[in-house]
Design a protein around this motif. Structure first.
Motif: not given
Ligand SMILES: [Zn+2]
Length: 203
Positions: A189-201
């Motif tokens: 159930g873990n998720f290894l983050v490779k990239d992340i960015r703020v999402r414009e809503v």
């Protein structure tokens, strides 16, 4: 998971896959970080379908190939396995500026490793966080490079700030925003983050 449970956990998984394992090979796998260890294990059936006893050579071969593959990984956003959209709802203990054992890479506190006793800890940055996409929750794992990027802090800066202030910076960076996350789903159930960015809503 407490560090002490990891070893037996790995062996259990090996046996669960229907393998036997050479003690030397088990030692190598146990010395890896949890997600890496599980990655190695899960690639065995495909890689060595005929093998019954996992030997040191098998583990080394998989690790070598993974190292090569990693060097070839594309850097652009959108190129990694799974994608998630949602919010970070909790930062778990053991996040931020941490120390690792120089021999086995385990998370340690006060320069004491459960396996290697007194050691000189190596500083690292990481985040374990709870993520909610509105329907499901999972645990995100951020390694140092991704942590540095999203928090906009370097390991050197974090060392100057100290643990408490670094954790505060992480909270400021991660709470109250929508994120788009690229990474790899890990077993358990873990998720290894490779990239992340703020999402414009769109409002
Ligand atoms: Zn250690």
């Amino acid at each position: 998971m407490a560090p002490g449970n990891k070893s037996s956990g790995i062996l259990e998984k090996v046996l669960g896959y229907g393998y036997q394992i050479h003690p030397g090979a088990l030692k190598i796998i146990e010395s890896l970080e949890e997600e890496k260890a599980l990655e190695v294990l899960s690639s065995f059936p495909e890689k060595f379908p005929e093998v019954i006893v996992i030997e040191v050579g098998h583990v080394e071969k998989i690790l070598e190939e993974k190292a090569v593959k990693k060097a070839e990984e594309p850097k652009e956003f959108g190129e990694f396995g799974s994608k998630l959209n949602g919010r970070i709802t909790q930062i778990y203990d053991g996040s931020g500026l941490i120390q690792r054992c120089p021999k086995c890479n385990r998370w340690i506190i006060d320069n004491f490793c459960i396996v290697h006793s007194d050691v000189k800890g190596v500083w690292d940055l990481r985040i374990k966080a709870r993520f909610d996409d509105g329907k499901e929750q999972c645990t995100l794992i951020f390694k140092r490079d991704v942590t540095e990027k999203i928090v906009n802090i370097t390991l050197e800066e974090a060392k100057k700030l100290g643990e408490v202030a670094t954790l505060e910076r992480i909270r400021e960076a991660l709470f109250g925003k929508n994120f788009e996350i690229e990474g790899v789903k890990l077993k358990g159930g873990n998720f290894l983050v490779k990239d992340i960015r703020v999402r414009e809503v769109k409002s």
